[in-house]
Design a protein around this motif. Structure first.
Motif, mmCIF file in Angstrom:
data_model
loop_
_atom_site.group_PDB
_atom_site.id
_atom_site.type_symbol
_atom_site.label_atom_id
_atom_site.label_comp_id
_atom_site.label_asym_id
_atom_site.label_seq_id
_atom_site.Cartn_x
_atom_site.Cartn_y
_atom_site.Cartn_z
ATOM 1 N N TYR A 19 0.824 -1.213 0.000
ATOM 2 C CA TYR A 19 0.000 0.000 0.000
ATOM 3 C C TYR A 19 0.859 1.265 0.000
ATOM 4 C CZ TYR A 19 -3.733 3.177 1.656
ATOM 5 O OH TYR A 19 -4.631 4.202 1.802
ATOM 6 N N VAL A 22 4.394 0.436 -2.907
ATOM 7 C CA VAL A 22 4.217 0.009 -4.300
ATOM 8 C C VAL A 22 3.129 0.826 -4.996
ATOM 9 C CG1 VAL A 22 3.650 -1.922 -5.829
ATOM 10 C CG2 VAL A 22 5.021 -2.322 -3.772
ATOM 11 N N THR A 23 1.999 0.996 -4.340
ATOM 12 C CA THR A 23 0.861 1.689 -4.970
ATOM 13 C C THR A 23 0.682 3.112 -4.459
ATOM 14 O OG1 THR A 23 -0.734 0.904 -3.307
ATOM 15 C CG2 THR A 23 -0.323 -0.530 -5.196
ATOM 16 N N ASN A 24 1.626 3.622 -3.671
ATOM 17 C CA ASN A 24 1.427 4.901 -2.984
ATOM 18 C C ASN A 24 1.352 6.106 -3.922
ATOM 19 O OD1 ASN A 24 4.280 4.203 -3.309
ATOM 20 N ND2 ASN A 24 4.698 6.166 -2.324
ATOM 21 N N ASN A 26 -0.324 6.265 -6.751
ATOM 22 C CA ASN A 26 -1.553 6.289 -7.537
ATOM 23 C C ASN A 26 -2.732 5.908 -6.650
ATOM 24 O OD1 ASN A 26 -3.728 5.223 -9.353
ATOM 25 N ND2 ASN A 26 -2.264 5.826 -10.931
ATOM 26 N N PHE A 29 -4.746 2.808 -7.753
ATOM 27 C CA PHE A 29 -4.072 1.543 -7.448
ATOM 28 C C PHE A 29 -4.182 1.211 -5.958
ATOM 29 C CE2 PHE A 29 -0.981 1.919 -11.290
ATOM 30 C CZ PHE A 29 -2.019 1.547 -12.127
ATOM 31 N N GLN A 30 -4.075 2.239 -5.111
ATOM 32 C CA GLN A 30 -4.222 2.011 -3.672
ATOM 33 C C GLN A 30 -5.607 1.461 -3.349
ATOM 34 O OE1 GLN A 30 -3.154 5.737 -1.648
ATOM 35 N NE2 GLN A 30 -1.356 4.696 -0.834
ATOM 36 N N LEU A 33 -5.967 -2.088 -4.501
ATOM 37 C CA LEU A 33 -5.286 -2.975 -3.554
ATOM 38 C C LEU A 33 -6.153 -3.220 -2.320
ATOM 39 C CD1 LEU A 33 -2.778 -4.518 -2.519
ATOM 40 C CD2 LEU A 33 -1.971 -2.349 -1.564
#
Length: 486
Positions: A19, A22-24, A26, A29-30, A33
């Motif tokens: 979270y 890796v996806t921070n 966007n 994407f967060q 996830l």
């Protein structure tokens, strides 16, 4: 996947790292996830019911848009009642069909008629009462023009199924949670540390207090005829602390986990056992459910407006529905009715909002009057929990009959509670320590929110380590959270 399990202890760090690292960059994407993690979390219980959850989410997302876009009021009402009907229909089939079928059969047999209704051999989907109420509040708020429909299906899905609150609340509102899901979250170290502290406190309440109290509460409630009245009183007290520490412990963990992901959930408990009357208790117990019923049922019925009969009727409706929400059993209805009886004198005398602030605010000493008010309110609450815990009305009445016998004057002994893996005296001592810690932190969001902030660092970390050691040392048989059955 239980909050107090090794699986969850492995699940959280993995999701946390993905979270924030890796996806921070966007937000979409967060949220994806979080949605995938939430669906995985729910599927760990029973993957078959995941489809029911997804259908419920799609239904309310779609009907929300149709309510908003409908040109005529009749069209808005149609889509609203479609959502309400389907949601409550699922809830009725899975949770209440067997109860009503059996009760109707018994009623007919009482008048000499023979009837037989086929019962359903189905499992209650975990969390169905909670995520159903999430969706209903969303469509109600759109219908009342408090909010506009969410444009993103992913964002709405996270609102309903966010894993910390999915199976046992708190029951969130779209006005509170959706804006947080829709805006970029930035990692806040202090907030994350505060979340870890609340998780620690929740685990302590659940594992050290609730699970150990459950061992003796179960022992006593399952065989009440074997124990004297004094031990039955002790059993009622064990359950009183079991259900509070179990459910509020879950809520603490849920709020703490959400804070790790930069999200604030609604507070669900505010030290209810320090309440000075039953009205204050219900403002502090399961706050998200109480406020839900107030906003979407009690006020539409007329609330405390109108004549005396209307106020009494509305109060009974709200408490009986609250009881029925908890489970399909006459014991829950009796528990709700008893709380209504407690509440009505305060309502009619206009003393139901006498105690708004926390007791002994700003560190002042508690008065003798307040002390006895707390003891009296706690006693009423503990008595009502007997119905909540019992398997039937008859079992509850027998339990109460056993309490009010001559044997209540005897001293409960450890020998009468032999067979457990824990010492009842030790658990009582731990519960007393817990009460003192709650009292010391009663003005905070959770009891240890500010404990030790001014202490030397070694002493503060010793305190946290002591809680961790207590969790591992006093953990016994792993108990499922009580409210998972609702």
């Amino acid at each position: 996947m239980l909050f107090n399990s090794l699986n969850f202890a492995l699940f959280i760090p993995v999701v946390f790292l993905l979270y924030w690292f890796v996806t921070n960059r966007n937000l979409t994407f967060q949220n994806i996830l979080l949605l995938v993690a939430s669906y995985f979390f729910y599927a760990c219980w029973d993957y078959r019911f995941l489809f029911l959850l997804i259908f419920s989410i799609f239904l309310d997302f779609y009907t929300g848009h149709k309510i908003h876009s409908a040109k005529r009021q009749a069209g808005k009402k149609f889509w609203l009642w479609l959502s309400v009907g389907v949601n409550l229909g699922f809830l009725g089939v899975f949770k209440y069909y067997n109860f009503f079928a059996g009760s109707f059969t018994d009623l007919l047999s009482h008048f000499g008629f023979r009837a037989s209704f086929t019962t359903l051999n189905i499992v209650l989907p975990v969390g169905i009462s909670f995520y159903t109420f999430h969706g209903l509040s969303y469509v109600f708020d759109i219908y009342r023009k408090r909010i506009t429909p969410c444009k993103s299906f992913v964002e709405y899905s996270v609102f309903v199924s966010f894993f910390p609150l999915l199976v046992a609340g708190p029951i969130e509102r779209a006005t509170h949670l959706l804006p947080q899901i829709q805006q970029k979250r930035i990692f806040d170290y202090d907030k994350a540390v505060d979340g870890l502290k609340q998780i620690l406190w929740g685990l302590f309440k659940k594992i050290v207090i609730a699970d150990n109290c459950a061992e003796f509460a179960n022992m006593i409630f399952n065989n009440p005829a074997h124990y004297p009245g004094s031990t039955l009183v002790l059993g009622a007290l064990f359950f009183t602390f079991q259900i509070y520490c179990d459910f509020s412990g879950y809520s603490d963990i849920a709020l703490g986990v959400a804070r790790l992901f930069g999200i604030e959930l609604l507070r669900n408990f505010a030290y209810p056992y320090f309440s000075r009357d039953i009205a204050e208790f219900w403002r502090r117990w399961h706050i998200s459910l109480s406020s839900w019923f107030k906003d979407y049922l009690y006020i539409p019925l007329g609330g405390s407006r109108g004549n005396t009969w209307s106020r009494i009727r509305n109060t009974f409706i709200i408490f009986l529905v609250s009881g029925l929400w908890h489970g399909a059993n006459w014991t829950f209805l009796a528990w709700g009715a008893l709380n209504a009886i407690y509440f009505i004198p305060l309502l009619l005398s206009k003393r139901n909002r006498t105690h708004i602030d926390v007791v002994a605010k700003d560190g002042r000493f508690i008065s003798i009057k307040e002390f006895f008010q707390i003891i009296f309110t706690f006693g009423l609450t503990a008595f009502a929990w007997i119905f909540f815990r019992s398997e039937s009305i008859g079992a509850a009445l027998n339990y109460i009959r056993g309490i009010f016998s001559r044997s209540i004057l005897t001293i409960p002994t450890g020998a009468s509670l032999s067979g457990g893996s824990s010492n009842p005296v030790t658990i009582i001592a731990l519960t007393v320590i817990f009460i003192l810690m709650e009292w010391a932190g009663r003005e905070q969001l959770f009891a240890i929110a500010k404990t030790g902030l001014k202490w030397p660092k070694p002493l503060r970390w010793t305190f946290y380590l002591t809680l961790v050691i207590a969790i591992f040392y006093f953990c016994g048989i792993q108990q499922q959270f009580v409210y998972f059955q609702f």
